[in-house]
Design a protein around this motif. Sequence first.
Motif, PDB file in Angstrom:
ATOM      1  N   ALA A 239       0.861  -1.188   0.000  1.00 49.34           N
ATOM      2  CA  ALA A 239       0.000   0.000   0.000  1.00 49.34           C
ATOM      3  C   ALA A 239       0.888   1.225   0.000  1.00 49.34           C
ATOM      4  O   ALA A 239       2.002   1.209   0.537  1.00 49.34           O
ATOM      5  CB  ALA A 239      -0.912   0.003   1.225  1.00 49.34           C
ATOM      6  N   LEU A 240       0.401   2.291  -0.616  1.00 53.11           N
ATOM      7  CA  LEU A 240       1.132   3.562  -0.670  1.00 53.11           C
ATOM      8  C   LEU A 240       0.603   4.454   0.446  1.00 53.11           C
ATOM      9  O   LEU A 240      -0.511   4.963   0.372  1.00 53.11           O
ATOM     10  CB  LEU A 240       0.942   4.221  -2.033  1.00 53.11           C
ATOM     11  CG  LEU A 240       1.659   5.557  -2.255  1.00 53.11           C
ATOM     12  CD1 LEU A 240       3.166   5.429  -2.024  1.00 53.11           C
ATOM     13  CD2 LEU A 240       1.385   6.074  -3.666  1.00 53.11           C
ATOM     14  N   PHE A 248      -6.276   2.243   8.582  1.00 53.74           N
ATOM     15  CA  PHE A 248      -7.136   1.495   7.657  1.00 53.74           C
ATOM     16  C   PHE A 248      -6.287   0.717   6.660  1.00 53.74           C
ATOM     17  O   PHE A 248      -6.562  -0.453   6.373  1.00 53.74           O
ATOM     18  CB  PHE A 248      -8.082   2.441   6.926  1.00 53.74           C
ATOM     19  CG  PHE A 248      -9.055   1.736   6.018  1.00 53.74           C
ATOM     20  CD1 PHE A 248     -10.325   1.420   6.464  1.00 53.74           C
ATOM     21  CD2 PHE A 248      -8.704   1.382   4.722  1.00 53.74           C
ATOM     22  CE1 PHE A 248     -11.228   0.745   5.641  1.00 53.74           C
ATOM     23  CE2 PHE A 248      -9.582   0.712   3.897  1.00 53.74           C
ATOM     24  CZ  PHE A 248     -10.860   0.399   4.360  1.00 53.74           C
ATOM     25  N   GLU A 249      -5.253   1.351   6.116  1.00 54.35           N
ATOM     26  CA  GLU A 249      -4.406   0.675   5.131  1.00 54.35           C
ATOM     27  C   GLU A 249      -3.691  -0.523   5.745  1.00 54.35           C
ATOM     28  O   GLU A 249      -3.519  -1.566   5.102  1.00 54.35           O
ATOM     29  CB  GLU A 249      -3.380   1.649   4.545  1.00 54.35           C
ATOM     30  CG  GLU A 249      -3.970   2.885   3.875  1.00 54.35           C
ATOM     31  CD  GLU A 249      -4.778   2.611   2.612  1.00 54.35           C
ATOM     32  OE1 GLU A 249      -5.129   1.447   2.344  1.00 54.35           O
ATOM     33  OE2 GLU A 249      -5.063   3.582   1.888  1.00 54.35           O
ATOM     34  N   LEU A 253      -3.914  -4.363   4.435  1.00 53.72           N
ATOM     35  CA  LEU A 253      -2.798  -5.264   4.131  1.00 53.72           C
ATOM     36  C   LEU A 253      -2.959  -6.601   4.838  1.00 53.72           C
ATOM     37  O   LEU A 253      -2.760  -7.665   4.227  1.00 53.72           O
ATOM     38  CB  LEU A 253      -1.475  -4.609   4.545  1.00 53.72           C
ATOM     39  CG  LEU A 253      -0.970  -3.464   3.663  1.00 53.72           C
ATOM     40  CD1 LEU A 253       0.187  -2.745   4.334  1.00 53.72           C
ATOM     41  CD2 LEU A 253      -0.542  -3.986   2.285  1.00 53.72           C
ATOM     42  N   LEU A 254      -3.326  -6.565   6.117  1.00 56.22           N
ATOM     43  CA  LEU A 254      -3.509  -7.819   6.846  1.00 56.22           C
ATOM     44  C   LEU A 254      -4.705  -8.599   6.291  1.00 56.22           C
ATOM     45  O   LEU A 254      -4.658  -9.833   6.178  1.00 56.22           O
ATOM     46  CB  LEU A 254      -3.685  -7.556   8.337  1.00 56.22           C
ATOM     47  CG  LEU A 254      -3.797  -8.805   9.220  1.00 56.22           C
ATOM     48  CD1 LEU A 254      -2.590  -9.717   9.044  1.00 56.22           C
ATOM     49  CD2 LEU A 254      -3.966  -8.413  10.689  1.00 56.22           C
ATOM     50  N   ILE A 271       5.651  -7.818   1.902  1.00 61.96           N
ATOM     51  CA  ILE A 271       4.766  -6.659   2.007  1.00 61.96           C
ATOM     52  C   ILE A 271       5.619  -5.409   1.883  1.00 61.96           C
ATOM     53  O   ILE A 271       6.667  -5.289   2.517  1.00 61.96           O
ATOM     54  CB  ILE A 271       4.002  -6.634   3.341  1.00 61.96           C
ATOM     55  CG1 ILE A 271       3.028  -7.811   3.433  1.00 61.96           C
ATOM     56  CG2 ILE A 271       3.240  -5.326   3.509  1.00 61.96           C
ATOM     57  CD1 ILE A 271       2.252  -7.880   4.736  1.00 61.96           C
ATOM     58  N   SER A 272       5.162  -4.477   1.052  1.00 56.92           N
ATOM     59  CA  SER A 272       5.831  -3.179   0.899  1.00 56.92           C
ATOM     60  C   SER A 272       4.926  -2.088   1.456  1.00 56.92           C
ATOM     61  O   SER A 272       3.700  -2.186   1.361  1.00 56.92           O
ATOM     62  CB  SER A 272       6.152  -2.908  -0.570  1.00 56.92           C
ATOM     63  OG  SER A 272       7.021  -3.901  -1.086  1.00 56.92           O
TER      64      SER A 272
END
Length: 470
Positions: A239-240, A248-249, A253-254, A271-272
């Motif tokens: 995510a950026l 929230f991001e 991701l999770l 993960i990035s």
Amino acid sequence: MVYIRDDNRKAFIDEEKINTLLQETKNPEKERVEDIIAKSLSKQRLELEEMAVLLNCEDESLVNRIFEGAKALKRNVYGNRIVLFAPMYIGNECVNNCQYCGFRVSNKEIVRNSLSLEQVREETTYLVNKGHKRLILVYGEHPKYDADFIAETVRQVYSVKSGKGNIRRVNINAAPQTIDDYKKIKAAGIGTFQIFQETYHYETYKKLHPTGPKSSYIWRLYGLDRAFQGGIDDVGIGALFGLYDWKFEMMGLLSHAIHLEERFNVGPHTISFPRIEPAVNTPISERPPHLVDDYTFKKLVAILRLSVPYTGLILTAREPVEIRNELMQFGVSQIDAGSNIGVGAYSTNDEEAYKKSQFLLGDQRSLDEVIKQLTDEGFLPSFCTACYRLGRTGEHFMEFAIPGFVKRFCTPNAISTLMEYVFDYASEETKESCLRVIDKEINNIKSEKIRNTLLERIERIKAGERDLYF
């Protein structure tokens, strides 16, 4: 490249559940936080509610416990290893109009460029001669960068031999593909296929991606499902940060990791979590709507480490040197080094490469400088690619990773690849620093059999052999 829409398919990101959990877990009790950290230290992936508790920790003492837990988990699972790679931008043509990206189709100030196959070889030769063994190839989203082209560029990279060096693993960051196209790319011998959702928040996503194939939230969200269906069992998500609320991001991701585990029995390999950086003629990148400060970013990385113990965390050269150095303690396992993100900029030393770049870099040190600083601070740089060539990926990788067997392979392989760098590429100062770390790491290997085999292989490396791995 075939663009397909499936917007009627239900997203596995449950925004209502995420928002409810973030509300219900505010002001967590110390005992609850300690229990969650203990679960993570037992090397179990956290659930969404447990991540929400950690995200809502504001008390300094609790946040410090998160930091300590992340450091301990990093040591227990990954040891001192830091995997090194370099990005190679193949082309910046793009038909999307992502509002935060310098590559967007409406940006008339960026200089468009795509590498020919000969230029791919020239860029690869440059990177090999610096000591690199692992690359990630990056493509804009454009019909000319179809699966056949991606596969051919991968083959070109693998074909380059220079001195005693070559690229042993190529990862991909490209547009989502169809299942059949993933099969073509897989056949070229790639490692990880990486797709960033950018933001998991639906309304924000639609606002920031108004036109182009990337405007389909669902097509992108299920892109890695299709990769698994196409035979690629090693995938990376991201995510950026700065586009929407960071908490929230993180939950997005999770959620993505859990979805892949539930459907394919293996989560993402990496993960990035890049923060948005300035790009040419891109105002939103100068003033992100949800800026993540350095302290929050440190907390973010530590919570990610605790949430997904066996997932590699990638910290890119977007970040400044000071931040990169600090965050490696909190769970980062991979970084790029000696990076240039201008298209064709490695071999040409293009002074105006930023006009062909997606964003600007914060860490512009050479590979040798990065390795010296890592080894001066006791880290073990690694160029290892053994798992990919021995089939230790996907579910098979987890069979080795979860019981804690990774150190049996990864530390000796890291030492071997660093020893190659010492003999083939290192400056004198870097060589001395590397050898100190290598001696220390060899002495820390508990298995006499592995240690003796490694010492025998180091002698073979000194005699000129290369690419010896466990």
